[in-house]
Design a protein around this motif. Structure first.
Motif, short mmCIF file in Angstrom:
data_model
loop_
_atom_site.label_atom_id
_atom_site.label_comp_id
_atom_site.label_asym_id
_atom_site.label_seq_id
_atom_site.Cartn_x
_atom_site.Cartn_y
_atom_site.Cartn_z
N ALA A 221 55.88 11.29 12.73
CA ALA A 221 55.46 11.40 14.12
C ALA A 221 54.78 10.13 14.63
N ILE B 84 56.23 15.46 19.82
CA ILE B 84 55.46 14.70 18.84
C ILE B 84 54.49 15.65 18.13
N PRO C 59 48.62 11.71 14.89
CA PRO C 59 49.96 12.21 14.50
C PRO C 59 49.85 13.11 13.28
#
Length: 286
Positions: free
Chosen positions: A121, A18, A116
């Motif tokens: 993501a 991520i 993110p």
């Protein structure tokens, strides 16, 4: 949000990566910055990097040196240090999950906000955040930032997550060495009940805005008075405690002190400035 991320990389959980960005969650509070001044001339004291027998030098000529023997150094350039490869420089791999209560408060060091890195993501980020929240676990891993590798914890925080750097075991002193001489006695039940009642009376929701640095306020007040002074004379603070010094023969009645604390009403707001109190009469020796 801060314009520049403190760290950019990815969180990896097994085969899932991520992309994230990390921002500092704290900032420096109000502080009074002092300069060193040469009093006879009134000029600031300056510092220069000097080499014995050579004098002042250019900072570009400085490299890092590790002393392996008296006067014998291994020299390292910054580019060599930066070239040290660690996977955790760009990847935080979550290798373990624990209950938050298992991590002693002594190990926590500094918090960071985790977000993110982009829209792609977000889905994986949200899945990890909610999985941590539902399981009530904290993720652990290692992350390299600013010249060292940290043990870090990861947990949900609102819509995002918070990463906290942790101290290594050898950076934390063992409590036993400090607490060993404290007797392991049971307190008097009545005293314990009064202390518990006092705690209950003063219990409320945590509001950090109610606290401020009183030392900084006092320094600002001192500086303001010095600024208004016509001459640069010293200001002698009044150290009278209003009731005489503490006597070694005074015996504190813990029971009476706790009862008085409970009976005293709790202030709901900061009181306004009061007029100077009259000097209290001298207390009689017990």
């Amino acid at each position: 949000m801060a314009a520049r991320a403190y760290w950019q990389g990815q969180i990896r959980l097994a085969l899932v990566s991520i992309p994230v960005e990390i921002y500092s969650a704290t900032k420096s509070g109000a502080q009074i910055a002092f300069h060193q001044v040469h009093e006879p001339s009134g000029k600031r004291v300056k510092y220069e990097k000097v080499v014995p027998g050579i004098g002042a030098i250019d900072t570009d000529d400085i490299v890092k040196g590790y002393e392996i023997d008296k006067g014998d150094y291994v020299l390292l350039g910054q580019d060599e240090i930066d070239a040290v490869k660690l996977e955790s420089k760009k990847t935080l791999e979550l290798t373990q999950f624990v209950d938050a209560s298992e991590i002693d408060v002594l190990y926590y060091e500094r918090p960071y906000f985790v977000v993110p890195a982009d829209d792609l993501a977000e889905e994986a980020f949200i899945v990890l955040r909610e999985a941590l929240r539902q399981s009530k676990k904290v993720g652990l891993g290692q992350l390299a930032m600013r010249g060292r590798e940290y043990v870090v914890s990861l947990k949900p925080c609102g819509r995002g997550m918070v990463l906290e750097t942790l101290r290594y075991a050898d950076e934390v002193n063992k409590a036993q060495g400090y607490f060993r001489d404290i007797p392991d006695d049971k307190p008097d039940p009545d005293l314990l009940d009064l202390a518990t009642t006092l705690i209950d009376k003063k219990t409320s929701d945590f509001d950090p805005s109610k606290f401020h640095d009183r030392y900084v306020d006092a320094l600002k007040d001192l500086i303001e008075r010095k600024k208004k002074s016509k001459s640069n004379r010293k200001i002698i603070e009044d150290k009278d405690d209003g009731g005489g010094g503490r006597s070694g023969s005074n015996v504190v009645d813990l029971m009476a002190a706790l009862k008085k604390s409970i009976e005293k009403p709790v202030a709901k707001a900061a009181p306004a400035k009061k007029a100077p109190a009259k000097k209290a009469p001298a207390r009689k020796r017990a």
